[in-house]
Enzyme design. Structure first.
Site, PDB file in Angstrom:
ATOM      1  N   HIS A  27     -22.895 -44.552   9.153  1.00 22.99           N
ATOM      2  CA  HIS A  27     -22.704 -44.178   7.643  1.00 22.99           C
ATOM      3  C   HIS A  27     -21.971 -42.693   7.293  1.00 22.99           C
ATOM      4  O   HIS A  27     -21.840 -42.317   6.228  1.00 22.99           O
ATOM      5  CB  HIS A  27     -24.169 -43.916   7.061  1.00 22.99           C
TER       6      HIS A  27
ATOM      7  N   HIS B  12       5.321 -75.096   7.756  1.00 19.74           N
ATOM      8  CA  HIS B  12       4.459 -73.968   7.118  1.00 19.74           C
ATOM      9  C   HIS B  12       5.560 -72.685   6.826  1.00 19.74           C
ATOM     10  O   HIS B  12       5.645 -72.194   5.536  1.00 19.74           O
ATOM     11  CB  HIS B  12       3.119 -73.512   7.634  1.00 19.74           C
TER      12      HIS B  12
ATOM     13  N   ARG C 245     -22.781 -35.964  -0.735  1.00 23.86           N
ATOM     14  CA  ARG C 245     -24.174 -36.133  -0.991  1.00 23.86           C
ATOM     15  C   ARG C 245     -24.938 -35.023  -1.493  1.00 23.86           C
ATOM     16  O   ARG C 245     -25.687 -34.864  -2.366  1.00 23.86           O
ATOM     17  CB  ARG C 245     -24.732 -36.636   0.368  1.00 23.86           C
TER      18      ARG C 245
ATOM     19  N   HIS D 199       8.688 -69.708   3.720  1.00 26.03           N
ATOM     20  CA  HIS D 199       7.442 -70.908   3.825  1.00 26.03           C
ATOM     21  C   HIS D 199       7.878 -71.948   2.881  1.00 26.03           C
ATOM     22  O   HIS D 199       7.278 -72.054   1.899  1.00 26.03           O
ATOM     23  CB  HIS D 199       6.226 -70.340   3.679  1.00 26.03           C
TER      24      HIS D 199
ATOM     25  N   SER E 266     -27.093 -44.383  -5.891  1.00 28.43           N
ATOM     26  CA  SER E 266     -26.528 -43.149  -4.846  1.00 28.43           C
ATOM     27  C   SER E 266     -25.228 -42.794  -5.332  1.00 28.43           C
ATOM     28  O   SER E 266     -24.736 -41.538  -5.091  1.00 28.43           O
ATOM     29  CB  SER E 266     -26.500 -43.783  -3.564  1.00 28.43           C
TER      30      SER E 266
ATOM     31  N   GLU F 115     -18.080 -55.186  -1.313  1.00 28.66           N
ATOM     32  CA  GLU F 115     -17.200 -53.934  -1.517  1.00 28.66           C
ATOM     33  C   GLU F 115     -15.835 -54.584  -1.707  1.00 28.66           C
ATOM     34  O   GLU F 115     -15.145 -54.073  -2.452  1.00 28.66           O
ATOM     35  CB  GLU F 115     -17.161 -52.901  -0.174  1.00 28.66           C
TER      36      GLU F 115
ATOM     37  N   GLY G   7      -6.640 -70.754   3.778  1.00 29.74           N
ATOM     38  CA  GLY G   7      -6.666 -69.569   4.225  1.00 29.74           C
ATOM     39  C   GLY G   7      -7.646 -68.500   3.165  1.00 29.74           C
ATOM     40  O   GLY G   7      -8.450 -67.826   3.485  1.00 29.74           O
TER      41      GLY G   7
ATOM     42  N   ARG H 152     -21.039 -35.729  -5.901  1.00 23.62           N
ATOM     43  CA  ARG H 152     -21.133 -37.139  -6.621  1.00 23.62           C
ATOM     44  C   ARG H 152     -22.291 -36.888  -8.167  1.00 23.62           C
ATOM     45  O   ARG H 152     -21.952 -37.631  -8.814  1.00 23.62           O
ATOM     46  CB  ARG H 152     -22.130 -37.838  -5.770  1.00 23.62           C
TER      47      ARG H 152
END
Lengths: 654, 654
Positions: free
Chosen positions: B467, B260, B514, B29, B378, B405, B157, B351
């Site tokens: 979930h 490019h 959980r 590139h 949580s 995230e 980008g 957890r």
């Protein structure tokens, strides 16, 4: 215009249905339904174009509850408005097994759920796709047939997720003026006040992306009304910041994260009843409030009737578009392509083969909407017959998504969910990771979205390991309800396109090579890829081993077959363009294809999962490297020599 | 200050090294190195704090080439500056097998490559992590030991990718004033001009996120200089829009996407030599220009020497921090936790077990930096001893990542790459999809990042299929160089933490329940999870079958074992907390654990991949559903009854 005291009761009926259902199930998210009940009441009682008696009315306004955890807001609304497929018992069965009223809104559970939401940012981004579909069809069919708003309720989380930036930026670029987003600006997230994690001036940010922005008190009916009317007239997409109190009405928990994701509980609910002067038992509603809500059943009847007449007059073209059915003879071009390829022994990269397919598909299927995340020249997704839509001209069938894979995935979901269009979109296979959450939603919703994912292996070559998929095939094969195709030549590529377009209720991945692949399929009477796998090159007499290969490795397998035969070893070669479809075949068919002899698999990717079929697996369980592709194939042992040796090894004839 | 004519030659030396190397490899590139050579020359020749003789100097400025495809810019710079580990032959071997100069910069290939880039948006986002690490260590150790800038070159980008929104928003929130991003604002992407896909006012957008913004001609040395100095003095992070011409100097291709991603080719290169008056053969450099560049070897020597003295004076604390080594006796607390748990038969969700581990780890390992993507309550990732950093106080060890995230994943990469800190971060397992591209990079780079991914199955219950992870375990097991732990109880959870912290060269996932899980491990003399799998409950006499289970299913397996024994069937139960580690054990160990009897696996997740060990697999190959968890376990057959029946089936004793 409904008077304020009635509106207040209508909003409180949402609130108490939500709180009571969440208490009953002992699970759920009351904060958002309580906070946004006022906004939702004005929108749904006075403005939104819906007809509970015709829930799938094509020209209805679309509504996306991007903050899907507030599902009880939506369920309450739909029950109150008188949708036939939701009863008070459904409300009472919130979050119970088999219930229509799942924890988060699930597409297909109720007719009026326009999409599955819950993963934050997905809703607002798919809504952009719905708004695009609306404009495309409006440009083609006019205001009488397609002219509606797309409304979204989004939370702080939706705005923080990067996907919403990508989608909102494109919405601004395309000037989607019929897209209206209510931002539940309650300054609360799970871990506390928003200002603990963000200082972004959201209104300024959306202005920078070309949006109109408004800022209102989300509990003031006249401000809500005025904002909706302003947004409807805006020449840009609109973000309405609705300053609200999370858990509005709950005297001790309102305004805190305590009411976000846990039931209020009996005590707080009793206090809330007192606080809002709501003297009704759980799930009980005052008749006049219910009646006010039930006006929704007739409010848009005239508009609906007029649309019906227009739709009937419009003729077959529009009907075909909205049916989701493919036109008659849509695959004639693909059949010709396959015949010609076999005649001419066409040797092309499967990405190139896909381009050749698209040249046949695009003119034949007017509902197609193509696109790429800034890799059209590499994915080969842009062909004659496509025209890119712009903010000044929506009459087209291609979207330049920009370097926004995640938004592309979500927008394609929105296009498919809206209906009337069939989306495909391209990027490099390795970067499908960026849109994986949207792909999962497509699979979960069971919608027809086609991913053109090129540069499918170390065959990428010099760009190196960041650009070379390894685990991607396995990762999608493990995902439910999505088909992963890796065709070996132009014929299988055309077959994969045929299947992907025909599959109305699940998405498909086309994993395509960068490098040229020889023609291997010599006949074309049936779509063999539809069986997932088949013997592409049988043993001469007695099968001593079976080689399963996919994509670029099938030709290696056939080369190895010849060499092995020279050494007196008779093997069959199975091409497996779609593992998922193969597993759906009858056990007899599967056993027939796999045979009784030892099985060895070869694929330039993770071997993970191949032991379901093969005793020995050849693949790549490390990351790739930067070098010319042919050198990499040899280095990683994805070649004839290694395959021959491994077959001999498994037969103890080395 | 270097005079302009010298700077021009220095920039052109970058340009021609890049063009010649790309031509020679016939792949690469050129556009970006040509366009950004002027900016890079001023930055690297006059400002950046690097010492080619001490490439890993801890207090060096960090540099991230977020637009990683422009790798030849970086390689040229490093060669010109006189780094010892890169020669002209390395430049000539660009993109060849085994070469240090891979297609995209690969962390570890050269000492001065601060991170692997190529997947767009990752670099700028991880740079935020580096800038956070710098501030955290600065707060702790002072300006003499840690006080440096983080520079980034990002392309269009990078700014379009949603991840950069997430990370930039957090950078603004934390006011990372030592972060300086050069935006190669060349208005060109692969598919054409940027305005085809974006109309966003980037400067305004970054202002909305709390950034300082500057706008300069990226080919004007004095403007570049002034911008860097302004940015260095800014009290906010700075985005410098560098208006540049992509492919600067190439007479026919400059300013277009043609330059490019493809070599310029001989003809255009010859014209470019003429155009820039560069009368040197390929890979030849004028001596005085090279000498000017080689001043870099001594430019920061005094600073480096002063730092060395300060570091030596600082004592063991700082040395330990930057070494990446864990303190002595760091796991005493975990050992005690395990002992106590066995004594007390502690039954907790894993957890919760992880939270208990963190209470032991955080005080013991001062380098730890925790965090969560708005799910601390949580994920149970926030424990005593953690203090959240803010823009006013960086003395802390916790980051509130917000609902971001993907940025969390990238920022953790930046923290780990910077060194001096050890990051972990939490979200729901299912939403790890959002940060998957960053996790892949962590695996590829081989860095210690720990993902605390809770709510690991349908055990999530009422929140429903959006979930509930299904394919996630398989998808990470297929990914190279990352460990996926799914512990069955508190002891295995502590073991997983021990291993994850000890693994300096790969990331680890902790997939945690959980729901409560009983204590199953009754002894604690060695870390059995380190073997990946082990017999947790042996057969009484002769093993007739082996059940392999992970996480929450191990207790189901042990219950089934008891029931089967009552029916006269003697089986062994294997717990497999980490499939990847098990596959690294000796074949003897593996065979010993797996035994000779039929093997059946049970895991509340996709069965994909389990056939490597098991003849029969129990799992979930569809999406989940919304209902109380216990009902879901029964519905999907993840229970004792079904397991007992399947074992009998495989033994033909049903």
């Amino acid at each position: 215009m409904i008077d304020n005291s009635c509106l207040k009761n209508m909003a409180n009926s949402i609130r108490f249905l939500a709180v009571d259902a969440i208490n009953k199930s002992n699970s759920g998210h009351p904060g958002m339904p309580l906070g946004m009940a006022d906004v939702a009441t004005v929108l749904f009682a006075e403005y939104i174009k819906l007809n509970p008696n015709a829930p799938r009315w094509f020209d209805r306004d679309r509504f996306v509850l991007s903050a899907g955890h507030g599902s009880m807001l939506l369920y309450s609304l739909l029950f109150l408005m008188g949708y036939k497929d939701i009863s008070i018992d459904d409300i009472k069965n919130f979050r119970q097994f088999g219930s229509k009223t799942a924890g988060h809104p699930e597409f297909g559970h109720l007719d009026a759920i326009d999409m599955t939401t819950g993963p934050l940012g997905q809703g607002i981004s798919s809504a952009v796709g719905m708004a695009v579909a609306e404009r495309i069809l409006n440009a083609r069919f006019g205001d009488n047939l397609c002219n509606h708003y797309t409304y979204v309720i989004a939370g702080d989380g939706c705005l923080m997720e990067g996907i919403s930036e990508e989608a909102a930026s494109l919405a601004g670029h395309l000037n989607l003026r019929k897209l209206i987003v209510f931002w539940d600006n309650n300054n609360i997230t799970i871990d506390g006040t928003v200002d603990k994690a963000s200082s972004t001036n959201q209104l300024l940010r959306f202005q920078a992306m070309g949006w109109n922005t408004l800022d209102i008190d989300g509990h003031d009916f006249s401000q809500i009304r005025k904002a909706i009317e302003t947004a409807q007239k805006s020449d840009k997409p609109t973000l309405i910041s609705c300053r609200t109190t999370i858990g509005f009405g709950a005297p001790n928990k309102a305004g805190t994260s305590k009411c976000h994701g846990s039931p209020l509980g009996e005590e707080e609910t009793a206090l809330m009843r007192k606080n809002l002067n709501w003297n009704y038992a759980p799930f009980e509603l005052p008749q006049e409030t219910l009646s006010a809500w039930r006006n929704s059943q007739t409010r848009n009847q005239a508009l609906y009737d007029a649309w019906l007449v227009a739709a009937q007059k419009s003729g077959k073209d529009f009907q075909d578009f909205i049916s989701g059915k493919l036109p008659k003879n849509w695959n004639d071009g693909l059949s010709k392509l396959k015949n010609d390829a076999i005649q001419e022994k066409t040797k092309v990269a499967t990405r190139k083969a896909s381009e050749m397919c698209l040249k046949a598909i695009v003119p034949a299927i007017p509902q197609i909407v193509g696109g790429s995340a800034d890799l059209a020249a590499s994915n080969l997704t842009f062909v004659e017959g496509l025209k890119t839509i712009t903010k000044n001209d929506y009459y087209g069938n291609n979207i330049m998504y920009g370097i926004r894979e995640h938004a592309m995935g979500a927008i394609m979901n929105g296009l498919a969910l809206h209906g009337g269009v069939i989306p495909y979109g391209g990027t490099f296979f390795v970067f499908s990771d960026y849109m994986r959450p949207s792909m999962r939603l497509a699979a979960l919703m069971g919608i027809r979205v086609i991913y053109v994912l090129t540069h499918d292996s170390i065959g990428v070559g010099e760009d190196g390991p960041t650009h070379q998929p390894i685990e991607h095939l396995a990762s999608y094969r493990a995902m439910p309800n999505i088909l992963t195709f890796r065709p070996c030549d132009i014929v299988e590529t055309a077959e994969a396109w045929e299947i992907a377009l025909s599959e109305e209720h699940r998405p498909s991945i086309l994993a395509l090579s960068r490098q040229n692949l020889p023609l291997l399929r010599l006949e074309n009477s049936t779509n063999l890829s539809a069986k997932g796998a088949y013997v592409i090159s049988p043993a001469q007499k007695k099968r001593q081993a079976t080689i399963i290969a996919t994509g670029s490795e099938v030709s290696i397998a056939i080369d190895a077959q010849k060499q092995l035969l020279n050494d007196g070893i008779d093997v069959a070669v199975v091409s497996m363009p779609c593992m998922e479809l193969f597993e759906e075949q009858s056990l007899n068919y599967q056993l027939d294809v796999l045979g009784n002899a030892p099985v060895i698999s070869i694929e330039a990717a993770s071997t993970f999962g191949w032991n379901r079929f093969a005793q020995r697996t050849i693949g790549i369980d490390t990351f790739g490297a930067s070098a010319p592709a042919s050198e990499l194939y040899n280095y990683f042992g994805i070649n004839t020599e290694n395959l021959v040796n491994e077959v001999k090894g498994i037969l103890n004839k080395a």
